[in-house]
Design a protein around this motif. Structure first.
Motif, PDB file in Angstrom:
ATOM      1  N   THR A  16      34.801   3.877  69.194  1.00 40.15           N
ATOM      2  CA  THR A  16      33.533   3.758  68.477  1.00 40.15           C
ATOM      3  C   THR A  16      32.381   4.492  69.153  1.00 40.15           C
ATOM      4  O   THR A  16      31.350   4.712  68.546  1.00 40.15           O
ATOM      5  CB  THR A  16      33.128   2.274  68.323  1.00 40.15           C
ATOM      6  N   GLY A  44      26.842   5.969  69.677  1.00 32.56           N
ATOM      7  CA  GLY A  44      27.708   5.532  68.584  1.00 32.56           C
ATOM      8  C   GLY A  44      27.690   6.575  67.471  1.00 32.56           C
ATOM      9  O   GLY A  44      27.014   7.598  67.568  1.00 32.56           O
ATOM     10  N   SER A  91      26.974   7.326  63.454  1.00 31.86           N
ATOM     11  CA  SER A  91      26.217   6.691  62.368  1.00 31.86           C
ATOM     12  C   SER A  91      27.140   6.313  61.210  1.00 31.86           C
ATOM     13  O   SER A  91      28.159   6.967  60.964  1.00 31.86           O
ATOM     14  CB  SER A  91      25.119   7.630  61.860  1.00 31.86           C
ATOM     15  N   GLY A  92      26.762   5.236  60.533  1.00 35.64           N
ATOM     16  CA  GLY A  92      27.562   4.758  59.413  1.00 35.64           C
ATOM     17  C   GLY A  92      27.702   5.824  58.342  1.00 35.64           C
ATOM     18  O   GLY A  92      28.760   5.997  57.748  1.00 35.64           O
ATOM     19  N   ALA A  93      26.637   6.605  58.133  1.00 31.83           N
ATOM     20  CA  ALA A  93      26.670   7.631  57.086  1.00 31.83           C
ATOM     21  C   ALA A  93      27.735   8.676  57.410  1.00 31.83           C
ATOM     22  O   ALA A  93      28.504   9.090  56.551  1.00 31.83           O
ATOM     23  CB  ALA A  93      25.296   8.287  56.969  1.00 31.83           C
ATOM     24  N   ARG A 123      30.363   8.274  59.231  1.00 31.03           N
ATOM     25  CA  ARG A 123      31.690   7.671  59.087  1.00 31.03           C
ATOM     26  C   ARG A 123      32.081   7.554  57.625  1.00 31.03           C
ATOM     27  O   ARG A 123      33.221   7.820  57.266  1.00 31.03           O
ATOM     28  CB  ARG A 123      31.746   6.305  59.776  1.00 31.03           C
ATOM     29  N   ARG A 124      31.099   7.204  56.806  1.00 27.90           N
ATOM     30  CA  ARG A 124      31.412   7.035  55.379  1.00 27.90           C
ATOM     31  C   ARG A 124      31.840   8.339  54.727  1.00 27.90           C
ATOM     32  O   ARG A 124      32.706   8.354  53.877  1.00 27.90           O
ATOM     33  CB  ARG A 124      30.216   6.438  54.632  1.00 27.90           C
ATOM     34  N   GLN A 151      34.060  13.067  61.569  1.00 26.44           N
ATOM     35  CA  GLN A 151      34.336  12.440  62.853  1.00 26.44           C
ATOM     36  C   GLN A 151      34.059  13.412  63.986  1.00 26.44           C
ATOM     37  O   GLN A 151      34.663  14.478  64.037  1.00 26.44           O
ATOM     38  CB  GLN A 151      35.813  12.027  62.912  1.00 26.44           C
ATOM     39  N   MET A 153      22.514   7.337  68.666  1.00 27.78           N
ATOM     40  CA  MET A 153      23.428   7.422  67.536  1.00 27.78           C
ATOM     41  C   MET A 153      23.651   8.881  67.188  1.00 27.78           C
ATOM     42  O   MET A 153      22.702   9.667  67.162  1.00 27.78           O
ATOM     43  CB  MET A 153      22.741   6.698  66.363  1.00 27.78           C
TER      44      MET A 153
END
Ligand code: GDP
Ligand code: ZN
Length: 350
Positions: free
Chosen positions: A33, A47, A49-51, A53-54, A58, A77
């Motif tokens: 992660t 980390g 970011s969620g965006a 990953r969505r 990667q 991030m």
């Protein structure tokens, strides 16, 4: 280290779109992660970011990334990945489909093998196929020549499958032949070492440092108290500004989307195949097959053709596998849409 290692004008212009709180860095190692990121003067953790990953982006080792510092928590991030100039990837292991990215922005990939039982021409052909598809330059290193009486014959053997790829015999342990690597170890350039475990990749990297590598790489990781502690695991900075990456997880390699690489790795077969009577000749038993004729004439070796055919079959299998994977994805997507539509309809009911 006052700049991001490997930074150049193109990256500078790609990054110029970001103002204010954004910071550029380079992924030195990737964990599940978090990533370790080199920024000017330090190694930090960040980390993803969620965006990112969505949308399935990667970051991998070697990536240049855009970081955003959270002003209050101080946590960082990765919010974007800058354009990659090369990309090393392999077929996803197991029954997964598609590509697995391994490393990015690599200039040279040293495929390391060693005198002794590791030397396997078929495996080298496989590595070459994958590396040719990456956009980086392949170089084959024959390590541990101190263990053999006849390094020349081994080098020649490798050259028989290497095409135009340089083959460099050396010994990391006795530090002989290392100078031949210097054309590839340049300021701002990134080289990766791949090869089976035990061929001497770590010893080679160590040989480039006069002192202990951990002391020489002047990059530190900040712990919570702001103290400087450990160093990065996978990426090493040489005093001249060159960047070395140790085995980024490519021991057992499966072919990914490597059709182009296969053509390059077996260019002499592809060249002769233009003269086959049938355009879709598989060079198994078709009449008028120029490749089979070349094998008969001793121009192409039987092993080499067999290897080419095996890797071709594997590529076909991989691409079928990813097609099936795609179909499954589509199915899942429509299932989700159907469920959402049902909910929507129910909402509309009085
Ligand atoms: P890695 O798994 O590819 O990183 O391999 P290592 O660097 O850990 O080396 C594996 C073993 O091979 C160690 O025992 C090294 O000392 C040995 N080794 C590495 N380079 C040479 C070499 O040039 N000659 C000989 N004889 N041994 C070597
Ligand atoms: Zn043919």
């Amino acid at each position: 280290m006052d700049v991001v290692p490997g930074w150049n004008d193109e990256l500078e212009s790609a990054f110029s779109a970001y103002k204010g709180p954004y910071v550029a860095g380079r992924v030195a190692s990737r964990h599940k992660t978090v990533c370790e990121i080199l920024i000017p003067g330090a190694v930090v953790q960040a980390g993803i970011s969620g965006a990112l990953r969505r949308i399935g982006k990667q970051p991998v080792v070697g990536d240049f990334v855009v970081l955003l510092n959270h002003p209050e928590s101080g946590s960082r991030m990765i919010v974007n990945i800058l354009p990659r100039r090369s990309c090393l990837s392999r077929g996803a292991p197991g029954d997964g489909s598609g590509e697995q990215l391994i490393a990015a922005n690599i200039d040279t990939i040293f495929i390391v093998t060693s005198a002794g039982k590791d030397l396997n021409l078929r495996r080298l052909e496989r590595y070459l196929t994958v590396v040719y598809s990456s956009g980086a330059i392949p170089v084959i290193l024959l390590n541990k020549i101190d263990l053999t009486d006849n390094p020349t014959s081994l080098t020649e053997k490798i050259k028989s499958v290497a095409g135009d790829v340089p083959v460099i015999p050396l010994s990391a342990l006795s530090k002989t032949g290392l100078y031949a690597l210097s054309p590839y170890i340049n300021p701002g350039k990134t080289a990766v070492f791949v090869g089976s475990s035990g061929v001497g990749k770590s010893t080679l990297i160590n040989a480039f440092f006069d002192e202990d590598i951990q002391k020489t790489a002047d990059v530190r990781e900040e712990d919570e108290k702001g103290r400087h502690t450990t160093t990065v695991r996978q990426m090493f900075l040489l005093p001249n500004g060159a960047i070395l990456i140790d085995n980024p997880g490519i021991r057992e390699i499966q072919l990914g989307d490597s059709a182009e690489g296969l053509e390059k790795a077996f260019s002499e077969i592809v060249h002769v195949a233009h003269r086959c009577r049938f355009k879709d000749c598989t060079h198994h038993e078709e009449p008028g097959c120029a490749v089979l004729q070349a094998v008969k004439d001793g121009i192409i070796s039987e092993e080499r053709l067999a290897s080419y055919q095996r890797l071709t079959d594997e590529l076909i299998f991989q691409s079928k596998k990813s097609e099936i994977g795609l179909k499954r994805l589509e199915k899942e997507k429509y299932k989700k849409i159907a469920v959402a539509a049902k909910k929507y309809r129910e909402l509309g009911k009085p």
